[in-house]
Design a protein around this motif. Structure first.
Motif, short mmCIF file in Angstrom:
data_model
loop_
_atom_site.label_atom_id
_atom_site.label_comp_id
_atom_site.label_asym_id
_atom_site.label_seq_id
_atom_site.Cartn_x
_atom_site.Cartn_y
_atom_site.Cartn_z
N LEU A 59 -26.51 2.71 -37.93
CA LEU A 59 -27.19 3.08 -39.17
C LEU A 59 -27.13 4.56 -39.53
O LEU A 59 -27.89 5.02 -40.37
CB LEU A 59 -28.64 2.60 -39.16
CG LEU A 59 -28.85 1.11 -38.88
CD1 LEU A 59 -30.33 0.80 -38.80
CD2 LEU A 59 -28.18 0.25 -39.94
N VAL A 60 -26.25 5.30 -38.90
CA VAL A 60 -26.09 6.71 -39.25
C VAL A 60 -24.73 6.87 -39.92
O VAL A 60 -23.71 6.52 -39.35
CB VAL A 60 -26.20 7.64 -38.03
CG1 VAL A 60 -25.97 9.08 -38.42
CG2 VAL A 60 -27.56 7.49 -37.37
N GLU A 61 -24.74 7.37 -41.13
CA GLU A 61 -23.51 7.57 -41.88
C GLU A 61 -22.81 8.83 -41.38
O GLU A 61 -23.43 9.87 -41.20
CB GLU A 61 -23.85 7.73 -43.36
CG GLU A 61 -22.63 7.91 -44.23
CD GLU A 61 -23.00 8.09 -45.70
OE1 GLU A 61 -22.21 8.72 -46.39
OE2 GLU A 61 -24.07 7.61 -46.12
N THR A 62 -21.50 8.69 -41.12
CA THR A 62 -20.73 9.85 -40.69
C THR A 62 -19.67 10.15 -41.73
O THR A 62 -19.35 9.33 -42.58
CB THR A 62 -20.06 9.62 -39.33
OG1 THR A 62 -19.16 8.52 -39.45
CG2 THR A 62 -21.07 9.33 -38.25
N GLY A 63 -19.12 11.31 -41.64
CA GLY A 63 -18.07 11.72 -42.56
C GLY A 63 -18.28 13.17 -42.94
O GLY A 63 -19.10 13.88 -42.35
N SER A 64 -17.53 13.60 -43.91
CA SER A 64 -17.69 14.96 -44.38
C SER A 64 -18.07 14.93 -45.86
O SER A 64 -17.85 13.93 -46.53
CB SER A 64 -16.41 15.77 -44.18
OG SER A 64 -15.36 15.21 -44.95
N TRP A 65 -18.64 16.01 -46.31
CA TRP A 65 -19.05 16.09 -47.71
C TRP A 65 -18.98 17.55 -48.13
O TRP A 65 -18.97 18.45 -47.30
CB TRP A 65 -20.43 15.50 -47.93
CG TRP A 65 -21.50 16.13 -47.08
CD1 TRP A 65 -21.90 15.74 -45.84
CD2 TRP A 65 -22.27 17.29 -47.40
NE1 TRP A 65 -22.87 16.57 -45.36
CE2 TRP A 65 -23.13 17.55 -46.31
CE3 TRP A 65 -22.33 18.14 -48.49
CZ2 TRP A 65 -24.03 18.60 -46.28
CZ3 TRP A 65 -23.23 19.21 -48.47
CH2 TRP A 65 -24.07 19.41 -47.37
N TRP A 80 -30.40 12.75 -50.95
CA TRP A 80 -29.40 12.30 -49.97
C TRP A 80 -29.36 13.26 -48.79
O TRP A 80 -29.36 12.84 -47.62
CB TRP A 80 -28.01 12.20 -50.62
CG TRP A 80 -26.97 11.89 -49.59
CD1 TRP A 80 -26.62 10.66 -49.12
CD2 TRP A 80 -26.18 12.84 -48.87
NE1 TRP A 80 -25.66 10.78 -48.14
CE2 TRP A 80 -25.38 12.12 -47.97
CE3 TRP A 80 -26.08 14.22 -48.88
CZ2 TRP A 80 -24.48 12.73 -47.10
CZ3 TRP A 80 -25.19 14.84 -48.01
CH2 TRP A 80 -24.40 14.10 -47.15
N THR A 115 -32.32 12.87 -46.47
CA THR A 115 -32.16 11.68 -45.64
C THR A 115 -31.17 11.93 -44.51
O THR A 115 -31.42 11.55 -43.36
CB THR A 115 -31.72 10.47 -46.49
OG1 THR A 115 -32.73 10.21 -47.46
CG2 THR A 115 -31.48 9.23 -45.64
N ALA A 116 -30.05 12.56 -44.83
CA ALA A 116 -29.03 12.86 -43.81
C ALA A 116 -29.60 13.77 -42.72
O ALA A 116 -29.36 13.54 -41.53
CB ALA A 116 -27.80 13.49 -44.46
N ASP A 131 -31.96 11.66 -40.60
CA ASP A 131 -31.21 10.72 -39.76
C ASP A 131 -30.58 11.43 -38.57
O ASP A 131 -30.69 10.98 -37.43
CB ASP A 131 -30.12 10.01 -40.57
CG ASP A 131 -30.67 9.01 -41.56
OD1 ASP A 131 -31.87 8.69 -41.51
OD2 ASP A 131 -29.88 8.55 -42.41
N TRP A 132 -29.89 12.53 -38.83
CA TRP A 132 -29.23 13.25 -37.75
C TRP A 132 -30.23 13.95 -36.85
O TRP A 132 -30.01 14.09 -35.64
CB TRP A 132 -28.18 14.22 -38.29
CG TRP A 132 -26.95 13.45 -38.68
CD1 TRP A 132 -26.52 13.16 -39.94
CD2 TRP A 132 -26.01 12.84 -37.80
NE1 TRP A 132 -25.38 12.40 -39.89
CE2 TRP A 132 -25.04 12.19 -38.58
CE3 TRP A 132 -25.90 12.76 -36.41
CZ2 TRP A 132 -23.98 11.48 -38.04
CZ3 TRP A 132 -24.83 12.05 -35.86
CH2 TRP A 132 -23.90 11.42 -36.68
#
Length: 81
Positions: free
Chosen positions: A3-9, A61, A64-65, A68-69
């Motif tokens: 349930l943790v979104e990964t990636g770059s932004w 967003w 939330t990130a 979460d992290w």
């Protein structure tokens, strides 16, 4: 971690206390740039998704990130060496 979104932004952040009108103007100008066909095409070619959220949406967003992290760091007892 589930349930943790990964990636770059990429996004624009302003200093605390930046007038909302200034943040809205920055957002509007960035949206114009991202709407340029050559810009959006290049981002897509590189595997990105063009998003033009309002500052409030991006802030939500990001909050939330961070939460979460932060939970991952705490649960895994991650320390800085």
């Amino acid at each position: 971690m589930p349930l943790v979104e990964t990636g770059s932004w990429q996004g624009f952040l302003t200093s605390k206390g930046t007038p909302p009108a200034m943040a809205q103007r920055l957002n509007a100008e960035v949206k114009k740039i991202l709407a340029m066909p050559d810009v959006s095409k290049k981002i897509t070619e590189l595997g990105g998704d063009v998003r033009t959220d309002a500052p409030e949406q991006f802030a939500a967003w990001l909050g939330t990130a961070i939460a979460d992290w932060g939970a991952v760091v705490k649960a895994e007892n991650i320390q800085i060496d």
